[in-house]
Design a protein around this motif. Sequence first.
Motif, PDB file in Angstrom:
ATOM      1  N   LEU A   1       0.844  -1.334   0.135  1.00  0.00           N
ATOM      2  CA  LEU A   1       0.145  -0.222   0.194  1.00  0.00           C
ATOM      3  C   LEU A   1       0.895   1.203  -0.173  1.00  0.00           C
ATOM      4  O   LEU A   1       0.627   1.994  -0.644  1.00  0.00           O
ATOM      5  N   GLY A   2       1.969   1.243   0.833  1.00  0.00           N
ATOM      6  CA  GLY A   2       2.872   2.294   0.764  1.00  0.00           C
ATOM      7  C   GLY A   2       3.520   2.654  -0.308  1.00  0.00           C
ATOM      8  O   GLY A   2       3.482   3.868  -0.806  1.00  0.00           O
ATOM      9  N   LYS A   3       4.049   1.777  -0.973  1.00  0.00           N
ATOM     10  CA  LYS A   3       4.625   1.926  -2.548  1.00  0.00           C
ATOM     11  C   LYS A   3       3.506   2.086  -3.437  1.00  0.00           C
ATOM     12  O   LYS A   3       3.898   3.028  -4.444  1.00  0.00           O
ATOM     13  N   LEU A   4       2.247   1.568  -3.444  1.00  0.00           N
ATOM     14  CA  LEU A   4       1.232   2.042  -4.305  1.00  0.00           C
ATOM     15  C   LEU A   4       0.847   3.651  -4.152  1.00  0.00           C
ATOM     16  O   LEU A   4       0.693   4.208  -5.180  1.00  0.00           O
ATOM     17  N   ALA A   5       0.907   4.077  -3.005  1.00  0.00           N
ATOM     18  CA  ALA A   5       0.729   5.380  -2.637  1.00  0.00           C
ATOM     19  C   ALA A   5       1.882   6.389  -3.222  1.00  0.00           C
ATOM     20  O   ALA A   5       1.488   7.298  -3.945  1.00  0.00           O
ATOM     21  N   LYS A   6       2.917   5.822  -3.032  1.00  0.00           N
ATOM     22  CA  LYS A   6       4.017   6.534  -3.615  1.00  0.00           C
ATOM     23  C   LYS A   6       4.197   6.770  -5.021  1.00  0.00           C
ATOM     24  O   LYS A   6       4.492   7.566  -5.662  1.00  0.00           O
ATOM     25  N   ASN A   7       3.738   5.533  -5.645  1.00  0.00           N
ATOM     26  CA  ASN A   7       3.874   5.654  -7.202  1.00  0.00           C
ATOM     27  C   ASN A   7       2.723   6.184  -7.994  1.00  0.00           C
ATOM     28  O   ASN A   7       2.873   6.584  -9.072  1.00  0.00           O
ATOM     29  N   THR A   8       1.624   6.262  -7.032  1.00  0.00           N
ATOM     30  CA  THR A   8       0.154   6.890  -7.845  1.00  0.00           C
ATOM     31  C   THR A   8       0.079   8.287  -7.333  1.00  0.00           C
ATOM     32  O   THR A   8      -0.882   8.749  -8.033  1.00  0.00           O
ATOM     33  N   GLY A   9       0.409   8.545  -6.024  1.00  0.00           N
ATOM     34  CA  GLY A   9      -0.078   9.816  -5.550  1.00  0.00           C
ATOM     35  C   GLY A   9      -1.316   9.645  -5.069  1.00  0.00           C
ATOM     36  O   GLY A   9      -2.213  10.886  -4.843  1.00  0.00           O
ATOM     37  N   ARG A  10      -1.992   8.727  -4.765  1.00  0.00           N
ATOM     38  CA  ARG A  10      -3.454   8.335  -4.329  1.00  0.00           C
ATOM     39  C   ARG A  10      -3.404   8.559  -2.704  1.00  0.00           C
ATOM     40  O   ARG A  10      -3.106   7.778  -2.152  1.00  0.00           O
ATOM     41  N   HIS A  11      -3.641   9.912  -2.297  1.00  0.00           N
ATOM     42  CA  HIS A  11      -3.551  10.016  -0.977  1.00  0.00           C
ATOM     43  C   HIS A  11      -4.525   9.541   0.103  1.00  0.00           C
ATOM     44  O   HIS A  11      -4.365   9.597   1.110  1.00  0.00           O
ATOM     45  N   GLU A  12      -5.574   8.897  -0.481  1.00  0.00           N
ATOM     46  CA  GLU A  12      -6.217   8.240   0.475  1.00  0.00           C
ATOM     47  C   GLU A  12      -5.771   6.973   1.095  1.00  0.00           C
ATOM     48  O   GLU A  12      -6.266   6.750   1.969  1.00  0.00           O
ATOM     49  N   ILE A  13      -4.651   6.591   0.486  1.00  0.00           N
ATOM     50  CA  ILE A  13      -4.196   5.361   1.069  1.00  0.00           C
ATOM     51  C   ILE A  13      -3.432   5.790   2.193  1.00  0.00           C
ATOM     52  O   ILE A  13      -3.304   4.961   3.125  1.00  0.00           O
ATOM     53  N   ALA A  14      -3.292   7.204   2.444  1.00  0.00           N
ATOM     54  CA  ALA A  14      -2.687   7.365   3.708  1.00  0.00           C
ATOM     55  C   ALA A  14      -3.732   7.431   4.867  1.00  0.00           C
ATOM     56  O   ALA A  14      -3.393   6.982   5.935  1.00  0.00           O
ATOM     57  N   ASN A  15      -5.009   7.594   4.308  1.00  0.00           N
ATOM     58  CA  ASN A  15      -6.048   7.252   5.483  1.00  0.00           C
ATOM     59  C   ASN A  15      -6.341   5.916   5.893  1.00  0.00           C
ATOM     60  O   ASN A  15      -6.512   5.513   6.820  1.00  0.00           O
ATOM     61  N   ILE A  16      -6.323   5.063   4.638  1.00  0.00           N
ATOM     62  CA  ILE A  16      -6.299   3.580   4.998  1.00  0.00           C
ATOM     63  C   ILE A  16      -5.279   3.240   5.984  1.00  0.00           C
ATOM     64  O   ILE A  16      -5.511   2.367   7.088  1.00  0.00           O
ATOM     65  N   LEU A  17      -4.013   3.622   5.787  1.00  0.00           N
ATOM     66  CA  LEU A  17      -2.838   3.210   6.887  1.00  0.00           C
ATOM     67  C   LEU A  17      -3.069   3.850   8.154  1.00  0.00           C
ATOM     68  O   LEU A  17      -3.033   2.878   9.233  1.00  0.00           O
ATOM     69  N   ASN A  18      -3.385   4.995   8.144  1.00  0.00           N
ATOM     70  CA  ASN A  18      -3.767   5.817   9.529  1.00  0.00           C
ATOM     71  C   ASN A  18      -4.939   5.143  10.202  1.00  0.00           C
ATOM     72  O   ASN A  18      -4.762   4.897  11.372  1.00  0.00           O
ATOM     73  N   ASP A  19      -5.963   4.644   9.700  1.00  0.00           N
ATOM     74  CA  ASP A  19      -7.005   3.926  10.228  1.00  0.00           C
ATOM     75  C   ASP A  19      -6.737   2.629  10.782  1.00  0.00           C
ATOM     76  O   ASP A  19      -7.037   2.420  12.032  1.00  0.00           O
ATOM     77  N   GLN A  20      -5.791   2.201  10.101  1.00  0.00           N
ATOM     78  CA  GLN A  20      -5.294   0.821  10.771  1.00  0.00           C
ATOM     79  C   GLN A  20      -4.408   1.093  11.833  1.00  0.00           C
ATOM     80  O   GLN A  20      -4.255   0.152  12.835  1.00  0.00           O
ATOM     81  N   LEU A  21      -3.753   2.307  11.860  1.00  0.00           N
ATOM     82  CA  LEU A  21      -2.825   2.624  13.126  1.00  0.00           C
ATOM     83  C   LEU A  21      -3.696   2.715  14.408  1.00  0.00           C
ATOM     84  O   LEU A  21      -3.069   2.226  15.478  1.00  0.00           O
ATOM     85  N   ASN A  22      -4.896   3.149  14.222  1.00  0.00           N
ATOM     86  CA  ASN A  22      -5.717   3.334  15.314  1.00  0.00           C
ATOM     87  C   ASN A  22      -5.983   1.888  15.909  1.00  0.00           C
ATOM     88  O   ASN A  22      -6.722   1.118  15.271  1.00  0.00           O
ATOM     89  N   GLY A  23      -5.815   1.551  17.082  1.00  0.00           N
ATOM     90  CA  GLY A  23      -6.004   0.333  17.726  1.00  0.00           C
ATOM     91  C   GLY A  23      -4.905  -0.724  17.453  1.00  0.00           C
ATOM     92  O   GLY A  23      -5.074  -1.694  18.215  1.00  0.00           O
ATOM     93  N   GLU A  24      -3.783  -0.370  16.725  1.00  0.00           N
ATOM     94  CA  GLU A  24      -3.023  -1.387  16.402  1.00  0.00           C
ATOM     95  C   GLU A  24      -2.066  -1.565  17.661  1.00  0.00           C
ATOM     96  O   GLU A  24      -1.657  -0.713  18.107  1.00  0.00           O
ATOM     97  N   LYS A  25      -1.913  -2.965  18.060  1.00  0.00           N
ATOM     98  CA  LYS A  25      -1.172  -3.178  19.195  1.00  0.00           C
ATOM     99  C   LYS A  25       0.355  -3.441  19.096  1.00  0.00           C
ATOM    100  O   LYS A  25       1.238  -3.407  19.861  1.00  0.00           O
TER     101      LYS A  25
END
Length: 221
Positions: A53-77
Motif C-alpha cells: 500500500l505504501g509503495k502504491l501510494a508513492k507511485n500513484t499519488g493516491r493520498h487516500e491510502i494515507a487514510n487507510i494506513l492511518n485508520d489501521q494505526l488506530n488500535g494496532e497493538k
Amino acid sequence: MSSGMLYESSKTISLAAHEEARKLNNTDYIDELQQLLKSEKDKDRKKTIIFILGKLAKNTGRHEIANILNDQLNGEKDKFTIIAILNRLEEIYKDKSVELTTIYKLSDHKNWHIRSAAYAALTNTEHETENFLIQKANATEDKGDLLYLLRSITKIGTIKAIETTVSLMKHRSRDVQESAANTTAIIMLRENFSFEEIRKRTKLKDGTIEAFKNKLDKYTI
C-alpha cells in the motif's frame, strides 16, 4: 496482483515481492488491499500489505491510502506493525483529511523505535507540525529522541526552528551538537541566509555548507 506476491512466504517478505511492490501503479488494487489489511491476522503478511500500500501510494499519488494506513494505526497493538505503518506514512503525503492524533500520541510511546518513527511520520504533511516537533525538542534531553527530532526538523524546519537548533548546538552530546549545526545550516539555506551568516551561526566550513546547498532538495520535504 497475484496472491503469491502477498503469501509467498509465511515468515518473510520475499525480495521478489518487494521488487514487484515497488513498481505497482494499478489503483484497482486499493480496495482489495484495504480489505486484506483489515482481515489479515498473520503479522508478516500484514506488513507485506502495508508495504505494498505504501509503495502504491508513492507511485500513484493516491493520498487516500494515507487514510487507510492511518485508520489501521488506530488500535494496532503490535509494535512492529505500528512501525511498519509509520514508516510508510513518512513516505506518503498526508493532506488535511488525514487525522494525525494517533501519530501525535505515538510520539510519546515508551518504545523509542515507535517514537522515532512517529517523529518521521509527522513530516510530509499539509498539517502544521513544525511547532509540535520544536516543542518536543525543547522538552527533552534524550540524545536519541533529539537526533530523530532534528532529522524531522531538518526536513520541514523554517526560521522559527533556528532558536531551538542553535541552542542544541550546546547539548552535552557531540552527536546532537553536530546534528543541530547541520540542521541549522540546512534551514538557513532554505531561508536564503548568506554563507557568511550560516558560517557565523553554525561554525561550519564553507565546503560543508556548499555540500548541503547542492543537496538541499534531498533534505527538504
